[in-house]
Enzyme design. Structure first.
Site, short mmCIF file in Angstrom:
data_model
loop_
_atom_site.label_atom_id
_atom_site.label_comp_id
_atom_site.label_asym_id
_atom_site.label_seq_id
_atom_site.Cartn_x
_atom_site.Cartn_y
_atom_site.Cartn_z
CE LYS A 89 57.68 88.43 91.58
NZ LYS A 89 59.01 88.94 91.83
NE ARG B 56 61.79 88.85 85.86
CZ ARG B 56 60.85 87.94 85.99
NH1 ARG B 56 59.75 88.22 86.66
NH2 ARG B 56 61.00 86.74 85.46
N1 HH2 Z 1 60.71 87.41 89.82
C1 HH2 Z 1 60.51 86.21 89.24
C2 HH2 Z 1 61.52 85.61 88.48
N2 HH2 Z 1 62.70 86.23 88.27
N3 HH2 Z 1 64.10 88.10 88.61
C3 HH2 Z 1 64.32 89.31 89.17
N4 HH2 Z 1 65.49 89.92 88.98
N5 HH2 Z 1 63.38 89.92 89.95
C4 HH2 Z 1 62.17 89.34 90.20
O1 HH2 Z 1 61.35 89.93 90.94
C5 HH2 Z 1 61.91 88.06 89.62
C6 HH2 Z 1 62.91 87.46 88.82
C7 HH2 Z 1 59.21 85.50 89.44
O2 HH2 Z 1 58.29 85.81 88.42
P1 HH2 Z 1 58.00 84.86 87.15
O3 HH2 Z 1 59.24 84.70 86.33
O4 HH2 Z 1 56.85 85.39 86.42
O5 HH2 Z 1 57.54 83.50 87.78
P2 HH2 Z 1 58.21 82.06 87.86
O6 HH2 Z 1 59.44 82.21 88.71
O7 HH2 Z 1 57.13 81.21 88.49
O8 HH2 Z 1 58.57 81.63 86.47
#
Ligand code: HH2
Length: 390
Positions: free
Chosen positions: A323, A362
């Site tokens: 992040k 995660r």
């Molecule tokens: N962070 C992201 C997405 N989903 N779900 C939970 N429970 N906790 C988190 O911290 C979280 C999440 C963001 O990360 P990422 O999926 O890699 O990015 P994007 O939303 O751009 O697909």
């Protein structure tokens, strides 16, 4: 204590006295706060109250009480005979202090013991995710990546087809479903343990019909409470995450009067909603939502104070992987580190989260995260007489 020559039974009795417990009690009137302070002082502890409590002009609000566990329990019992809502406060304090140790996490047919930290591998079937957008949009590539993460030790795969990065464009349910269905079909055929990262009921429904064991809702059941009913019907768990606002604008106003308190209140409301919908307590996860409507500094404070979230009584999931606050902390000459160069920060924060009691982490970089998490678990429980297995 044992080396001093104390009996093990004596250690069990005295060890809690070496520790001060601080609790925040909400919604107290001035007379209630006054009585609480007197009771705490009489037992050897103390209470922090609003400065106008003594004049009875204080508005209804919170007090912080602190003492040993025994002192707090004594006070809680004595509150049973007191007016002004203190009997209920006493019951709540006892409920918290006498709550049983964490039990297993139950997700579908999987039961995970409390001492094991789960690594949740991220699989973004999107064109625009902040760190891996476009890489796994092709179902065959996504399934190969899933296989790789399982081989690296992922306990669950968190599959999402909408980016939630700050400023991300909205995607309609039909497109979200179109992207993710072939991947869910492939994972179901493989029998992989799947978490579906969605706030859209149709997508959750389709994923649960294909055996997903967790519905991961970044809106914490604020957008669509039906998600909890879908999870309950399917025997899946639910992850309630804290987010202020929505991804397009969530970084515009990140002011909190009480960051940890507000995050916890929203999570508690989400847990209550999930319980009402019929999701068993053993299947509800909470997540402070690192990066979702928070500044970099607030992300760090939430991680440092993560242990406080355990008083919600639910397993805690933390997602810091790659992040942007980690990019800022690894900046070189004022230039933030790009998303694919944030592994060190991702592992440092995963380690900190496990030491503070997180039960799920995660992560995009599964192999490295699994290793970091195993070290953190070993650190948390290390004793001199327990040698490491080869
Ligand atoms: N962070 C992201 C997405 N989903 N779900 C939970 N429970 N906790 C988190 O911290 C979280 C999440 C963001 O990360 P990422 O999926 O890699 O990015 P994007 O939303 O751009 O697909």
């Amino acid at each position: 204590m044992l080396r001093v020559g104390c009996d093990p039974e004596g250690v069990a009795i005295m060890a809690p006295n070496a520790r001060i417990v601080a609790l925040r009690v909400e919604g107290l009137s001035a007379p209630a706060a006054n009585i609480l302070k007197q009771e705490m002082l009489a037992r050897g502890g103390d209470a922090v109250t609003h400065r106008e409590t003594i004049t009875a002009k204080a508005p209804r609000g919170a007090a912080i009480i602190f003492g040993t566990r025994r002192e707090l329990l004594d006070v809680a019992r004595r509150l049973g005979a007191q007016p002004f809502g203190l009997a209920a406060a006493g019951r709540a304090i006892r409920g918290l202090l006498e709550s049983p140790p964490p039990g297993p996490l139950v997700l579908g047919a999987h039961t995970f013991p409390p001492e094991r930290t789960l690594v949740v591998g991220v699989l973004n079937v999107t064109p625009d995710s902040f760190s891996d957008g476009g890489r796994w949009l092709d179902p065959a590539a996504a399934l190969a990546r899933a296989e790789e993460m399982l081989g690296e030790g992922a306990d669950l795969l968190d599959v999402g087809s909408v980016s939630t990065r700050p400023g991300a464009a909205a995607v309609d349910g039909a497109e979200e479903l179109r992207r993710v269905l072939p991947v869910l079909d492939g994972l179901a055929a493989r029998g992989a343990p799947v978490s579906i990262d969605t706030s859209t009921p149709e997508v959750a429904e389709a994923a649960c019909a294909r055996g997903a064991v967790l519905v991961n809702d970044v809106t914490g059941l604020r957008r669509s409470p039906a998600l909890a009913e879908i999870a309950a019907r399917a025997g899946a768990g639910i992850c309630v995450m804290h987010m202020r606002g929505a991804p397009p604008t969530m970084q515009e106003d990140v002011h909190y009067d009480d960051l940890v308190g507000e995050v916890m209140a929203v999570l508690a409301a989400g847990v209550a909603r999930a319980r009402e919908a019929g999701v068993p307590a053993a299947s509800i996860i909470v997540d402070p939502g690192i990066g979702f409507g928070k500044s970099g500094a607030q992300n760090l404070v939430l991680l440092r104070r993560l242990g406080e979230l355990r008083t919600l009584g639910q397993p805690v999931l933390v997602g810091t992987s790659r992040k942007s606050f980690l990019g800022a902390l690894a900046a070189d000459g004022g230039v933030p580190a790009p998303a694919d160069d944030r592994l060190a920060g991702s592992l440092a924060t995963a380690t900190a989260a496990v030491l503070a009691g997180a039960r799920l982490v995660r992560a995009h970089d599964v192999r490295a995260t699994v290793r970091a998490v195993r070290v953190a678990e070993a650190l948390r429980t290390a004793t001199e007489d327990r040698e490491l297995a080869p």
